[in-house]
Every structure is written in structure tokens, then in C-alpha cells.
Design a protein around this motif. Structure first.
Motif, PDB file in Angstrom:
ATOM      1  N   THR A  99       0.552  -1.458   0.124  1.00  0.00           N
ATOM      2  CA  THR A  99       0.058   0.108  -0.154  1.00  0.00           C
ATOM      3  C   THR A  99       0.923   1.214   0.459  1.00  0.00           C
ATOM      4  O   THR A  99       0.380   2.300  -0.375  1.00  0.00           O
ATOM      5  CB  THR A  99      -1.070   0.139   1.116  1.00  0.00           C
ATOM      6  N   ILE A 100       1.932   1.018   0.889  1.00  0.00           N
ATOM      7  CA  ILE A 100       2.527   2.786  -0.016  1.00  0.00           C
ATOM      8  C   ILE A 100       3.418   2.623  -0.794  1.00  0.00           C
ATOM      9  O   ILE A 100       3.424   3.543  -1.534  1.00  0.00           O
ATOM     10  CB  ILE A 100       4.010   2.001   1.438  1.00  0.00           C
ATOM     11  N   GLY A 101       3.486   1.876  -1.527  1.00  0.00           N
ATOM     12  CA  GLY A 101       3.947   1.405  -2.559  1.00  0.00           C
ATOM     13  C   GLY A 101       3.018   1.967  -3.482  1.00  0.00           C
ATOM     14  O   GLY A 101       3.374   2.963  -4.494  1.00  0.00           O
ATOM     15  N   ILE A 102       1.529   1.390  -3.671  1.00  0.00           N
ATOM     16  CA  ILE A 102       0.673   1.862  -4.235  1.00  0.00           C
ATOM     17  C   ILE A 102       0.602   3.403  -4.627  1.00  0.00           C
ATOM     18  O   ILE A 102       0.362   4.509  -5.063  1.00  0.00           O
ATOM     19  CB  ILE A 102      -0.997   1.796  -4.289  1.00  0.00           C
ATOM     20  N   GLY A 103       0.842   4.622  -2.674  1.00  0.00           N
ATOM     21  CA  GLY A 103       0.362   5.460  -2.697  1.00  0.00           C
ATOM     22  C   GLY A 103       1.591   6.051  -3.383  1.00  0.00           C
ATOM     23  O   GLY A 103       1.813   7.170  -3.797  1.00  0.00           O
ATOM     24  N   ILE A 104       2.970   5.691  -3.327  1.00  0.00           N
ATOM     25  CA  ILE A 104       4.125   6.778  -4.158  1.00  0.00           C
ATOM     26  C   ILE A 104       3.691   6.885  -5.999  1.00  0.00           C
ATOM     27  O   ILE A 104       3.774   8.064  -6.421  1.00  0.00           O
ATOM     28  CB  ILE A 104       4.886   5.632  -4.107  1.00  0.00           C
ATOM     29  N   ILE A 105       3.657   5.643  -6.128  1.00  0.00           N
ATOM     30  CA  ILE A 105       2.765   5.494  -7.664  1.00  0.00           C
ATOM     31  C   ILE A 105       1.766   6.527  -8.053  1.00  0.00           C
ATOM     32  O   ILE A 105       2.138   7.682  -8.922  1.00  0.00           O
ATOM     33  CB  ILE A 105       1.930   4.027  -8.156  1.00  0.00           C
ATOM     34  N   LEU A 106       0.604   6.624  -6.957  1.00  0.00           N
ATOM     35  CA  LEU A 106      -0.576   7.756  -7.324  1.00  0.00           C
ATOM     36  C   LEU A 106      -0.247   8.561  -7.513  1.00  0.00           C
ATOM     37  O   LEU A 106      -0.287   9.776  -7.314  1.00  0.00           O
ATOM     38  CB  LEU A 106      -1.425   7.246  -5.920  1.00  0.00           C
ATOM     39  N   ARG A 107       0.928   9.132  -6.290  1.00  0.00           N
ATOM     40  CA  ARG A 107       1.637  10.367  -6.418  1.00  0.00           C
ATOM     41  C   ARG A 107       2.425  10.849  -7.309  1.00  0.00           C
ATOM     42  O   ARG A 107       2.155  11.671  -7.108  1.00  0.00           O
ATOM     43  CB  ARG A 107       2.203  10.402  -4.471  1.00  0.00           C
ATOM     44  N   ALA A 108       2.716   9.806  -7.780  1.00  0.00           N
ATOM     45  CA  ALA A 108       4.001  10.867  -8.504  1.00  0.00           C
ATOM     46  C   ALA A 108       2.958  10.352  -9.506  1.00  0.00           C
ATOM     47  O   ALA A 108       2.702  11.318 -10.844  1.00  0.00           O
ATOM     48  CB  ALA A 108       4.972   9.447  -9.160  1.00  0.00           C
ATOM     49  N   GLY A 109       2.052   9.795 -10.116  1.00  0.00           N
ATOM     50  CA  GLY A 109       1.396   9.970 -11.168  1.00  0.00           C
ATOM     51  C   GLY A 109       0.018  10.779 -11.550  1.00  0.00           C
ATOM     52  O   GLY A 109       0.130  11.119 -12.937  1.00  0.00           O
ATOM     53  N   SER A 110      -0.954  11.331 -10.481  1.00  0.00           N
ATOM     54  CA  SER A 110      -1.012  12.500 -10.262  1.00  0.00           C
ATOM     55  C   SER A 110      -0.474  13.722 -10.489  1.00  0.00           C
ATOM     56  O   SER A 110      -0.712  15.030 -11.628  1.00  0.00           O
ATOM     57  CB  SER A 110      -1.401  12.849  -8.563  1.00  0.00           C
ATOM     58  N   GLY A 111       0.606  14.006 -10.268  1.00  0.00           N
ATOM     59  CA  GLY A 111       1.511  15.054 -10.315  1.00  0.00           C
ATOM     60  C   GLY A 111       2.061  14.971 -12.265  1.00  0.00           C
ATOM     61  O   GLY A 111       2.555  15.892 -12.798  1.00  0.00           O
ATOM     62  N   MET A 112       2.580  13.835 -12.679  1.00  0.00           N
ATOM     63  CA  MET A 112       2.295  13.813 -14.001  1.00  0.00           C
ATOM     64  C   MET A 112       1.711  14.038 -14.736  1.00  0.00           C
ATOM     65  O   MET A 112       1.123  14.961 -16.079  1.00  0.00           O
ATOM     66  CB  MET A 112       3.312  12.455 -14.512  1.00  0.00           C
ATOM     67  N   VAL A 113       0.077  13.420 -14.553  1.00  0.00           N
ATOM     68  CA  VAL A 113      -1.144  13.921 -15.626  1.00  0.00           C
ATOM     69  C   VAL A 113      -1.441  15.203 -15.182  1.00  0.00           C
ATOM     70  O   VAL A 113      -1.506  15.992 -16.426  1.00  0.00           O
ATOM     71  CB  VAL A 113      -1.735  13.286 -14.884  1.00  0.00           C
ATOM     72  N   TRP A 114      -1.935  15.527 -13.724  1.00  0.00           N
ATOM     73  CA  TRP A 114      -1.724  17.175 -13.313  1.00  0.00           C
ATOM     74  C   TRP A 114      -1.049  18.575 -13.233  1.00  0.00           C
ATOM     75  O   TRP A 114      -1.368  19.482 -13.023  1.00  0.00           O
ATOM     76  CB  TRP A 114      -3.447  17.244 -12.289  1.00  0.00           C
TER      77      TRP A 114
END
Length: 288
Positions: A99-114
Motif C-alpha cells: 500500500t505504501i508503494g501504491i501510494g507513491i505511484i499514485l502521488r507521482a502519477g497525479s503529478g505527472m498527469v495534472w
């Protein structure tokens, strides 16, 4: 007295946001005995999606929020069904790392998209209200009202609905629930969907006040502290823990600015020492 009321209402509204995110922790833990450390990141992704519908596509605020809730419900459901379910039966440490890894991916992904620049969201609750001389933004009052409605709805859901009873039965004894005809896997995935929806509501209601950016995901850490303070088996405890942190932070920001960011964790440690199960914790007995 005016300053006291203003700080109190601001603190309660901020605490309600912590409490709503903490609800996601509690719901998932009650059902699966897993802790989702990506809950804050799911809030951020949900608020970005709501921004896309409301600002990017020009939807009405409520239509955009509803659409974002549907998207995040599907995302939460699939996240459990396709990813988290694969490690059921593994040590709890594996769940934490996942879940920590999923959180890191989501945080980085949101920065890349938005992008990493804060985005603004219009509020459907313009203006202010006055209480005994204290002036408070209507959006903060809306956060408090939304939290009360959600808590009432969840209590009725767990007490009166078949799916609520099925969820409680699944959390008590998965094997017995399965033999009773309850689709345990579907119920667990539905809980993840519900946690994602609640976090989306929290992030979207907060957006007009604090803007939207990937770093908002760190509110999940304070929400985790709220869940610990209230007790991981208590829905009302999650909200109470969040409100406690929010109110104490508001007054600390006014009178002890240096302690504002740490006061919530100090409360958490104090509660863990005095009441290891949380303020609303109780002896947990499994029913067969």
C-alpha cells in the motif's frame, strides 16, 4: 470569545476532513484487517478527477463530484480485486509495503498527469456565516454538515442493510460468511470502493479551501493518527479522533505555532500509552 468560536469551527471542519480520510482506514481494516497506507493518495487522485470534471470539462460541481465518486469507486474496487487480493495470506508487512508503494505511484502519477502546481476549485458554498461575532466560510460549515450526513448514512447502512450486515459478518469470520452464501471477495472489494469514494468527497470538499496538489496526500498521515486515536474498529472514533486533532491544531496554530504540525502525533502517542485500543476501542470478540 469570538476568536475562540472561530478557531473552534475552523478546527472542527479541518478535523472532519481528517476524520473522513480516517474512515477509509477504519472501513478497510474492519473488513479485511488490512491498513491501506495509500488512503491519502486516493483522496488526492479523487480530488484531481473531480477538478477535471468541474473545471476542465465545465460540469456542475455536484455532477462533477458524482462522476468522480463513480470513477474512484471503480478504481478502488479494481485495486483490491486485481492487486491487493493477490497477497491475502501473506504477512502484514507485505500489505504495508504494497500500500505504501501504491501510494507513491499514485502521488507521482497525479503529478505527472495534472502537474505539481496547486489547482483551484470553485466552491458551491460562497459567502460567510456569522456566529456570535465569529465569521466562518460557508464551505467549512458544508464540510461539517457533509460529515454528519455521511456518518449517519454509514451507521444506518451497517445496522439496517443486508450488505452492511454481510460486511460485518465477513469481517467477523470469513469462512463462516462464505459458507452462508455471502460473496466475501466482492464485499471486500466493495469496501475498498467505498473508502475511495469517501476520500474523494473529503478531498473535493477541502479543495476550495486549500487548493489541490499532490502533496495533499500527506494529510493521510494525520488521518492515520486520527484512526489510531479513535480506535481502528470504530467509525465514530475515526471522526472523533480527526476532530480532536483538527481542533487542537487550530488552537496550537494560534497560540503555539511551532507545535502545530506535531501536536496531533503527540496526542496519538499519549493515547497509545493510556488506551492502546484507542479512545473508542473495546475488546474485540469474533462471533462464530
Amino acid at each position: 470569545m469570538t476568536d475562540f468560536l472561530q478557531l473552534l469551527i475552523v478546527g472542527i471542519s479541518q478535523g472532519c476532513i481528517y476524520g473522513l480520510i480516517a474512515l477509509g482506514f477504519v472501513l478497510i481494516y474492519k473488513a479485511t484487517e488490512m491498513v491501506n497506507f495509500a488512503q491519502g493518495e486516493m483522496m488526492v487522485v479523487g480530488s484531481f478527477i473531480a477538478w477535471t470534471f468541474v473545471v476542465g470539462m465545465g460540469f456542475n460541481f455536484w455532477v462533477g463530484l458524482s462522476a468522480a465518486m463513480v470513477v474512484m469507486a471503480v478504481f478502488g474496487f479494481l485495486l483490491d480485486a486485481a492487486v491487493v487480493r493477490r497477497i491475502i495470506g501473506q504477512p502484514q508487512f507485505s500489505v504495508v509495503i504494497l500500500t505504501i508503494g501504491i501510494g507513491i505511484i499514485l502521488r507521482a502519477g497525479s503529478g505527472m498527469v495534472w502537474g505539481n502546481q496547486p489547482l483551484t476549485m470553485p466552491t458551491p458554498f460562497p459567502g460567510n456565516s456569522e456566529f456570535f461575532g465569529a465569521v466562518v466560510g460557508n464551505e467549512r460549515l458544508a464540510i461539517i454538515g457533509t460529515t454528519v450526513l455521511l456518518i449517519g448514512g454509514l451507521v444506518l447502512f451497517f445496522r439496517c442493510s443486508r450488505w452492511g450486515v454481510a460486511l460485518m459478518a465477513s469481517s467477523q469470520n470469513q469462512l463462516a460468511a462464505l459458507y452462508s452464501g455471502i460473496p466475501v471477495r466482492f464485499v471486500f472489494s466493495a469496501v475498498w470502493a467505498g473508502a475511495a469514494v469517501i476520500s474523494t468527497i473529503a478531498g473535493t470538499m477541502l479543495a476550495p479551501i486549500t487548493l489541490i496538489e499532490p502533496l495533499n496526500s500527506f494529510l493521510g498521515i494525520k488521518a492515520f493518527a486520527a484512526a489510531v486515536i479513535g480506535g481502528f474498529h470504530s467509525i465514530t472514533g475515526a471522526i472523533a479522533g480527526g476532530v480532536l486533532i483538527g481542533v487542537v491544531e487550530a488552537f496550537a496554530g494560534a497560540y503555539l505555532p511551532g507545535a502545530r504540525e506535531t501536536i496531533g502525533y503527540i496526542i496519538m502517542f499519549a493515547v497509545l500509552i493510556a488506551w492502546p485500543g484507542g479512545l473508542f476501542g473495546r475488546a474485540h470478540r469474533k462471533k462464530v
